[in-house]
Design a protein around this motif. Structure first.
Motif, PDB file in Angstrom:
ATOM      1  N   TRP A  18       0.789  -1.074  -0.120  1.00  0.00           N
ATOM      2  CA  TRP A  18       0.096  -0.066   0.057  1.00  0.00           C
ATOM      3  C   TRP A  18       0.782   1.326   0.014  1.00  0.00           C
ATOM      4  N   ILE A  19       2.141   1.321   0.936  1.00  0.00           N
ATOM      5  CA  ILE A  19       2.769   2.598   0.812  1.00  0.00           C
ATOM      6  C   ILE A  19       3.429   2.589  -0.270  1.00  0.00           C
ATOM      7  N   ASP A  20       4.125   1.496  -0.972  1.00  0.00           N
ATOM      8  CA  ASP A  20       4.704   1.669  -2.459  1.00  0.00           C
ATOM      9  C   ASP A  20       3.855   2.207  -3.526  1.00  0.00           C
ATOM     10  N   GLN A  21       2.685   1.861  -3.475  1.00  0.00           N
ATOM     11  CA  GLN A  21       1.477   2.232  -4.389  1.00  0.00           C
ATOM     12  C   GLN A  21       1.215   3.495  -4.159  1.00  0.00           C
ATOM     13  N   THR A  22       0.919   3.921  -3.061  1.00  0.00           N
ATOM     14  CA  THR A  22       0.706   5.335  -2.626  1.00  0.00           C
ATOM     15  C   THR A  22       1.591   6.130  -2.956  1.00  0.00           C
ATOM     16  N   VAL A  23       2.854   5.983  -2.754  1.00  0.00           N
ATOM     17  CA  VAL A  23       4.004   6.734  -2.951  1.00  0.00           C
ATOM     18  C   VAL A  23       4.228   6.797  -4.617  1.00  0.00           C
ATOM     19  N   GLN A  24       3.930   5.865  -5.493  1.00  0.00           N
ATOM     20  CA  GLN A  24       3.819   5.777  -6.761  1.00  0.00           C
ATOM     21  C   GLN A  24       2.724   6.882  -7.372  1.00  0.00           C
ATOM     22  N   LEU A  25       1.730   6.516  -6.602  1.00  0.00           N
ATOM     23  CA  LEU A  25       0.332   7.298  -7.263  1.00  0.00           C
ATOM     24  C   LEU A  25       0.727   8.884  -7.031  1.00  0.00           C
ATOM     25  N   LEU A  26       1.432   9.289  -5.929  1.00  0.00           N
ATOM     26  CA  LEU A  26       1.733  10.632  -5.791  1.00  0.00           C
ATOM     27  C   LEU A  26       2.624  11.154  -6.544  1.00  0.00           C
ATOM     28  N   LYS A  27       3.731  10.392  -6.909  1.00  0.00           N
ATOM     29  CA  LYS A  27       4.790  10.585  -7.745  1.00  0.00           C
ATOM     30  C   LYS A  27       4.401  10.788  -9.304  1.00  0.00           C
ATOM     31  N   GLU A  28       3.158  10.019  -9.539  1.00  0.00           N
ATOM     32  CA  GLU A  28       2.538  10.405 -11.122  1.00  0.00           C
ATOM     33  C   GLU A  28       1.424  11.358 -10.788  1.00  0.00           C
ATOM     34  N   GLY A  29       1.027  11.989  -9.818  1.00  0.00           N
ATOM     35  CA  GLY A  29       0.033  12.879  -9.780  1.00  0.00           C
ATOM     36  C   GLY A  29      -1.308  12.407  -9.962  1.00  0.00           C
ATOM     37  N   LYS A  30      -1.450  11.104  -9.489  1.00  0.00           N
ATOM     38  CA  LYS A  30      -2.669  10.252  -9.793  1.00  0.00           C
ATOM     39  C   LYS A  30      -3.590  10.467  -8.279  1.00  0.00           C
ATOM     40  N   LEU A  31      -3.712  11.635  -8.000  1.00  0.00           N
ATOM     41  CA  LEU A  31      -4.298  12.098  -6.772  1.00  0.00           C
ATOM     42  C   LEU A  31      -5.668  11.480  -6.430  1.00  0.00           C
ATOM     43  N   ASP A  32      -6.560  11.301  -7.736  1.00  0.00           N
ATOM     44  CA  ASP A  32      -7.907  10.936  -7.596  1.00  0.00           C
ATOM     45  C   ASP A  32      -7.890   9.184  -7.128  1.00  0.00           C
ATOM     46  N   GLU A  33      -6.516   8.640  -7.316  1.00  0.00           N
ATOM     47  CA  GLU A  33      -6.765   7.308  -7.054  1.00  0.00           C
ATOM     48  C   GLU A  33      -6.189   6.943  -5.835  1.00  0.00           C
ATOM     49  N   LEU A  34      -5.891   8.047  -5.087  1.00  0.00           N
ATOM     50  CA  LEU A  34      -5.395   7.832  -3.743  1.00  0.00           C
ATOM     51  C   LEU A  34      -6.211   7.430  -2.468  1.00  0.00           C
ATOM     52  N   ASP A  35      -5.652   6.379  -1.654  1.00  0.00           N
ATOM     53  CA  ASP A  35      -6.562   5.983  -0.697  1.00  0.00           C
ATOM     54  C   ASP A  35      -6.534   7.221   0.698  1.00  0.00           C
ATOM     55  N   ILE A  36      -7.291   8.410   0.348  1.00  0.00           N
ATOM     56  CA  ILE A  36      -7.131   9.508   1.126  1.00  0.00           C
ATOM     57  C   ILE A  36      -7.383   9.268   2.588  1.00  0.00           C
ATOM     58  N   LYS A  37      -8.427   8.257   2.958  1.00  0.00           N
ATOM     59  CA  LYS A  37      -8.867   8.191   4.123  1.00  0.00           C
ATOM     60  C   LYS A  37      -7.670   7.746   5.182  1.00  0.00           C
ATOM     61  N   ASN A  38      -7.007   6.629   4.561  1.00  0.00           N
ATOM     62  CA  ASN A  38      -6.081   5.997   5.262  1.00  0.00           C
ATOM     63  C   ASN A  38      -4.423   6.856   5.104  1.00  0.00           C
ATOM     64  N   LEU A  39      -4.465   7.380   4.110  1.00  0.00           N
ATOM     65  CA  LEU A  39      -3.237   8.424   3.907  1.00  0.00           C
ATOM     66  C   LEU A  39      -3.136   9.614   4.954  1.00  0.00           C
ATOM     67  N   ILE A  40      -4.347   9.898   5.085  1.00  0.00           N
ATOM     68  CA  ILE A  40      -4.625  11.100   6.327  1.00  0.00           C
ATOM     69  C   ILE A  40      -4.260  10.242   7.618  1.00  0.00           C
ATOM     70  N   GLU A  41      -4.762   9.113   7.953  1.00  0.00           N
ATOM     71  CA  GLU A  41      -4.463   8.526   9.184  1.00  0.00           C
ATOM     72  C   GLU A  41      -3.068   8.043   9.335  1.00  0.00           C
ATOM     73  N   GLU A  42      -2.480   7.786   8.317  1.00  0.00           N
ATOM     74  CA  GLU A  42      -0.954   7.520   8.483  1.00  0.00           C
ATOM     75  C   GLU A  42      -0.103   8.923   8.564  1.00  0.00           C
ATOM     76  N   VAL A  43      -0.382   9.905   8.117  1.00  0.00           N
ATOM     77  CA  VAL A  43       0.421  11.070   8.197  1.00  0.00           C
ATOM     78  C   VAL A  43       0.118  11.528   9.557  1.00  0.00           C
ATOM     79  N   GLU A  44      -1.034  11.440   9.802  1.00  0.00           N
ATOM     80  CA  GLU A  44      -1.383  11.974  11.582  1.00  0.00           C
ATOM     81  C   GLU A  44      -0.618  11.136  12.272  1.00  0.00           C
ATOM     82  N   SER A  45      -0.478   9.664  12.057  1.00  0.00           N
ATOM     83  CA  SER A  45       0.128   8.976  13.062  1.00  0.00           C
ATOM     84  C   SER A  45       1.539   9.275  13.292  1.00  0.00           C
TER      85      SER A  45
END
Length: 149
Positions: A18-45
């Protein structure tokens, strides 16, 4: 070809992927494909983790300084080594995130209360043997080589 789980399902099934895929999506600018809910949770963590680490390191430094001062006959290299190591960790966190200093200042009294309680438990001394208020300034705790007399 096997279909890959959606990013939110992947979060529960394979966190590293999930981390690898999220990083790749961010690098590619595919923000609409991100798992925003869990990404927010991880950043807060991440922020909470640094704060817990800072408090923990400060508690350990204070604990060993109290033991150093109130049980001089039991001073050891491991106490001194622990002070050095946890002081180094705290200073590293502050270097990476200077804004943690205000958090540390706000938590200082609570960290001392926890260290005082633990010092009483570890030394067998009555908690009243240790001052109610921390006998050290926050800045002293971060000075390399500082040890109470």
């Amino acid at each position: 070809m096997l279909s890959t789980p959606t990013t939110s399902k992947l979060y529960d099934q394979d966190f590293a992927q999930w981390i690898d895929q999220t990083v790749q999506l961010l690098k590619e600018g595919k923000l609409d494909e991100l798992d925003i809910k869990n990404l927010i949770e991880e950043v807060e963590s991440l922020g909470r983790s640094d704060k817990r680490a800072m408090s923990s390191n400060l508690i350990i430094v204070i604990l060993h300084l109290l033991k150093w001062r109130y049980q001089p006959e039991k001073r050891s290299g491991s106490w001194k080594g622990s002070i050095i190591e946890h002081r180094r960790r705290a200073k590293r966190l502050l270097k990476d995130s200077p804004s943690l200093r205000s958090y540390l200042e706000s938590e200082f009294a609570d960290c001392y209360a926890n260290a005082r309680l633990q010092a009483a438990g570890e030394t067998g001394l009555d908690i009243k043997a240790f001052p109610v208020d921390c006998p050290y300034e926050l800045e002293e705790l971060l000075i390399d080589g500082f040890l109470p007399e």
